[in-house]
Design a protein around this motif. Structure first.
Motif, PDB file in Angstrom:
ATOM      1  N   ILE A 211      47.205  41.007  56.513  1.00 49.96           N
ATOM      2  CA  ILE A 211      46.116  41.663  57.242  1.00 49.96           C
ATOM      3  C   ILE A 211      45.212  42.308  56.205  1.00 49.96           C
ATOM      4  CG2 ILE A 211      45.497  43.422  58.954  1.00 49.96           C
ATOM      5  CD1 ILE A 211      48.248  43.074  60.191  1.00 49.96           C
ATOM      6  N   HIS A 212      43.954  41.897  56.170  1.00 50.15           N
ATOM      7  CA  HIS A 212      43.058  42.313  55.091  1.00 50.15           C
ATOM      8  C   HIS A 212      41.774  42.915  55.654  1.00 50.15           C
ATOM      9  CE1 HIS A 212      45.714  39.961  52.529  1.00 50.15           C
ATOM     10  NE2 HIS A 212      45.539  38.939  53.353  1.00 50.15           N
ATOM     11  N   PRO A 213      41.293  44.003  55.056  1.00 47.42           N
ATOM     12  CA  PRO A 213      40.029  44.597  55.526  1.00 47.42           C
ATOM     13  C   PRO A 213      38.824  43.765  55.104  1.00 47.42           C
ATOM     14  CG  PRO A 213      40.850  45.785  53.611  1.00 47.42           C
ATOM     15  CD  PRO A 213      41.897  44.780  53.967  1.00 47.42           C
ATOM     16  N   TRP A 218      38.430  43.053  60.225  1.00 52.07           N
ATOM     17  CA  TRP A 218      39.713  42.687  59.652  1.00 52.07           C
ATOM     18  C   TRP A 218      39.935  41.183  59.726  1.00 52.07           C
ATOM     19  CZ3 TRP A 218      42.696  46.332  57.294  1.00 52.07           C
ATOM     20  CH2 TRP A 218      42.311  47.660  57.519  1.00 52.07           C
ATOM     21  N   LEU A 354      42.031  49.947  62.574  1.00 55.35           N
ATOM     22  CA  LEU A 354      43.404  49.426  62.508  1.00 55.35           C
ATOM     23  C   LEU A 354      44.353  50.442  63.123  1.00 55.35           C
ATOM     24  CD1 LEU A 354      45.405  47.246  61.497  1.00 55.35           C
ATOM     25  CD2 LEU A 354      45.529  48.522  59.335  1.00 55.35           C
TER      26      LEU A 354
END
Length: 423
Positions: A211-213, A218, A354
């Motif tokens: 999970i990446h910003p 996201w 998130l």
């Protein structure tokens, strides 16, 4: 204990869920939800009803975790006694949470009726059964606190409790008419079908690998695809170990195992839970029992060791219900409960956009359904705040030691009770 396909009564008796497929390629939505249990599916259902594009991504099948493995008691409220809830959160916040979750069974059964979810719904109440002097005192205290807050609960004396349970081993029972029983996996699958009907996207067998910003949201990666979303909800609860270990550290996973008998005879059903309430007791190492639609007795207890639990359960059932003689178990399965340090559910904002919600401490059906709805309302500006705490949780110190302490304690209790019965 590893689960074979049909070790679980719920998996063998639930109607088939919707036909889904893994996530392949790209998908872009406003809200992405990781976890296909009650909270995630309820949030998706309500977001879709509000016209928000939403996708649920599940590592296994919808309802695979605690949502498909629990006892199936749709209870009102949380695990803590009401006064302890006020002490933990403060009177105002405690009252907000109490009122929201006291009405949770109403909303569960409303959704079941609205979407015609075939999940064996029975709303004849539940019985919290008293064991020993300390159990009676606990129930008296709970009853007084709940009645003071307007709950329609009633403390049954030994005679009435024993008649309604069908056992002479309990000295009292707290009856809550707001509650009931359901087939828990069937309910989860019904929520999934309802979410699809409202326009949500659902993907199963798609474990998250990252999970990446992004600049404005996201990116959630899986082996075969990715989802891009403005907002992400992590709704994996006790099953956060599977890809979300940083969230798993906030809760202690506790195993709870269940066994289901062959269907009881008509004469046996006339004595054992004749009104079909769900029951759990006041013992420190709690056990529970209920009936399903086919008249099977479903008996559960803390711990994950199948053989130890099975031997103890057989002995305990023969003590509680001598008329059943030797019980034959057709099914045995295990699930996990997520205990937070204060035994309350929490919604954490980990980073902007998130969120993580977990910690139902064995009360997932009503609270999970309601919190999914509240999250949808909150994210769309239809409510100002959630009914649960939104503070960040610390990692639980000595988490693995605490997990082992609960597990070993449960096994020791079951072995001790079994040995005592054989003396």
């Amino acid at each position: 204990m590893a689960e074979r396909v049909c070790d679980s009564l719920w998996r063998c008796s639930a109607p088939a869920g919707p036909e889904l497929s893994p996530l392949v390629g790209g998908c872009e939505v406003k809200v992405a939800i990781v976890g296909g249990g009650y909270t995630g599916l309820s949030a998706a259902l309500h977001l879709a009803k509000f016209g928000v594009s939403v996708a649920v991504i599940e590592a296994q099948e919808m309802g695979f975790g605690g949502s498909g493995r629990n006892v199936g008691l749709a209870n009102a409220g949380v695990w803590l006694e009401p006064d302890q809830l006020d002490k933990t959160l403060g009177a105002e916040a405690g009252n907000v949470m109490y009122n929201a979750l006291a009405a949770a069974p109403d909303y569960v059964y409303q959704l079941i009726a609205e979407y015609d979810i075939q999940c064996e719904p029975v709303r004849n109440g539940t019985l919290h059964a008293g064991v020993g002097k300390s159990g009676l005192v606990q129930l008296q205290r709970r009853c007084e606190q709940m009645q003071r807050r307007g709950a329609p609960v009633r403390l049954l004396d030994a005679s009435e409790a024993q008649a309604r349970i069908g056992s002479t081993k309990f000295n009292s029972a707290l009856f809550d008419p707001r509650a009931g029983t359901i087939q828990p996996l069937a309910y989860a699958r019904g929520l999934a079908s309802a979410a699809l009907k409202e326009g949500a996207k659902l993907f199963d067998h798609s474990p998250v690998s990252g999970i990446h910003p992004l600049e404005n949201g996201w990116r959630i990666q899986t082996a075969q695809g990715e989802i891009r979303a403005e907002t992400v909800i992590l709704a994996t609860n006790a099953y956060s170990e599977y890809g979300l270990k940083e969230q798993a550290c906030k809760f202690v996973p506790i195993y709870y195992s269940q066994l289901a008998s062959k269907p009881l005879s008509e004469s046996q059903l006339a004595h054992v839970l004749p009104n079909k309430e769900g029951v759990w007791d006041t013992c420190t190492v709690m056990s529970s029992f209920r009936l399903d639609q086919q008249g099977r007795l479903i008996f559960g207890g803390m711990g994950g060791e199948g053989r130890v639990l099975s031997n103890w359960a057989s002995q305990r059932v023969s003590e509680l219900f001598p008329m059943l003689s030797k019980v034959e178990w057709d099914y045995c399965w295990t699930g996990q409960i997520a205990y937070s340090e204060d035994h309350l559910p929490h919604c954490q904002q980990l980073q902007p956009g998130l969120y993580s919600i977990a910690g139902y401490s064995g009360r997932g059906i009503g609270p999970g359904t309601v919190m999914g709805k509240e999250l949808a309302e909150w994210l769309t500006g239809k409510r100002e705040a959630l009914s649960v705490p939104t503070t960040l949780l610390r990692n639980i110190p000595m988490r693995e030691f605490k997990r082992l302490f609960y597990e070993v304690g449960a096994q020791t209790y079951h072995l001790g009770q079994r040995a005592h019965a054989l003396d």
